[in-house]
Design an enzyme around this catalytic site. Structure first.
Site, PDB file in Angstrom:
ATOM      1  CG  PHE A 225      -0.532  -0.236   2.537  1.00  0.00           C
ATOM      2  CD1 PHE A 225       0.655   0.282   3.006  1.00  0.00           C
ATOM      3  CD2 PHE A 225      -1.293  -1.006   3.405  1.00  0.00           C
ATOM      4  CE1 PHE A 225       1.096   0.065   4.291  1.00  0.00           C
ATOM      5  CE2 PHE A 225      -0.867  -1.233   4.712  1.00  0.00           C
ATOM      6  CZ  PHE A 225       0.331  -0.697   5.155  1.00  0.00           C
ATOM      7  CG  HIS A 243      -3.767   1.540  14.811  1.00  0.00           C
ATOM      8  ND1 HIS A 243      -4.112   0.910  15.989  1.00  0.00           N
ATOM      9  CD2 HIS A 243      -3.491   0.556  13.924  1.00  0.00           C
ATOM     10  CE1 HIS A 243      -4.051  -0.400  15.823  1.00  0.00           C
ATOM     11  NE2 HIS A 243      -3.682  -0.642  14.585  1.00  0.00           N
TER      12      HIS A 243
END
Length: 335
Positions: A225, A243
């Protein structure tokens, strides 16, 4: 007299309770006790343990309600103890084994030094947490079990908490074994899904979702990603992803999502949103784990997510509460 409500004493006592429960999980004691009461000697023989040492652990477990004494040195499982069996839905055995795995234990014990230096001692010693997992298959299996138990209530709540019916295709970015994607696909028969993750993870996801009836509407794509995500979808789900990273890396991921998304798309972040005040919240505990394992990873408040999304060309539109302290953050592209 120790005050049971004293948070300092609770922390000190808690570490030995964790050790006792982790011993039970590691040795598989609950599985052996599933058939009925056993003496310490019998249980030690079944577990391959030293009977006198195991007896001391069982005494502590009886004191905290995981087992109960039914005769001299004879114990049976309580209702709470059933959750430590490996063969029951929602088993917590893997989770406890994760908590005392040497590297994980090192990370938690190194928080003082991580805070002193401003960088994760775990990351400095072992590198990426995900590489650490990949190199230790048994730990990875236990960690995945732990995450699956945590995600179970979220998976069941997500399809009703958010309306996915208006989407044609949903990309689950770094979706692991696809438990969340499967729950959404089951509830939305017209929806197509894309499970996007690292090559090795995708193969496990393909196996995990095999036979679930998604073959004609679920695609499995391997990739990174940080380099890009599959394009052309109506919505992108990132569950417990942002996170793990600091703001700079979080922006790189969100920028790639924005580049792949149509102007009428949606990004959905499933994260723990921290309160702004001093109220207890499980996200504050998760945040320290992020600090210990990743250094740069962190939980964020609503305002912090709004600011991060804004820098990537999104507007935070709403935050929906989910079980176990989680939230679904919906954001739309800035027009």
């Amino acid at each position: 007299m120790i005050d049971s409500n004293d948070p300092i004493w609770n922390a000190i006592i808690g570490i030995t309770r964790l050790g006792a429960m982790a011993t039970m999980a590691e040795l598989g004691c609950a599985d052996h006790l599933a058939g009925g009461p056993m003496s310490v000697t019998e249980l030690a023989g079944a577990c391959g343990a030293h009977a006198p040492s195991l007896g001391r652990v069982m005494r502590e477990l009886a004191a905290i309600g995981i087992v109960r004494t039914v005769g001299p040195d004879v114990y049976e499982l309580t209702e709470n103890g059933q959750a430590l069996r490996g063969d029951v839905p929602g088993s917590m055995r893997g989770a406890l084994r994760v908590m005392v795995e040497p590297g994980y234990w090192y990370a938690m014990g190194s928080i003082p030094e991580t805070v002193r230096r401003g960088r994760s001692m775990f990351a400095e010693r072992f590198g990426s947490f995900y590489d650490y997992l990949a190199e230790r298959p048994e730990f990875e299996r236990n960690f995945n079990d732990y995450m699956r138990v945590r995600a179970a209530s979220i998976s069941s709540a997500l399809p009703t908490a958010y309306d996915f019916s208006g989407f044609g295709t949903l990309v689950d970015v770094a979706g692991g074994r696809g438990h969340l994607l499967a729950a959404v696909l089951e509830a939305n028969p017209r929806l197509r899904g894309v499970l996007f993750d690292r090559e090795g993870v995708v193969e496990h996801a393909r196996e995990a979702l095999g036979g679930r009836g998604f073959d004609d509407r679920c695609e499995f794509v391997g990739g990174d990603f940080f380099r890009g995500v599959p394009d052309g979808a109506d919505a992108y789900l990132l569950a417990s992803i942002i996170h793990n990273w600091d703001d700079d890396d979080g922006l790189r991921i969100l920028d790639n999502v924005r580049a792949a998304m149509a102007d009428n798309g949606r990004v959905l972040l499933l994260e723990t949103v921290l309160p702004d005040d001093d109220s207890p919240h499980i996200g504050k505990e998760f945040d320290l784990r992020m600090l210990a394992l990743f250094g740069s990873g962190k939980e964020r408040t609503r305002d912090e997510y709004a600011a991060l999304l804004g820098k990537s060309g999104f507007t935070l539109s709403r935050v929906l509460p989910l079980p176990v302290g989680a939230s679904l953050i919906e954001a739309i592209p800035v027009q």
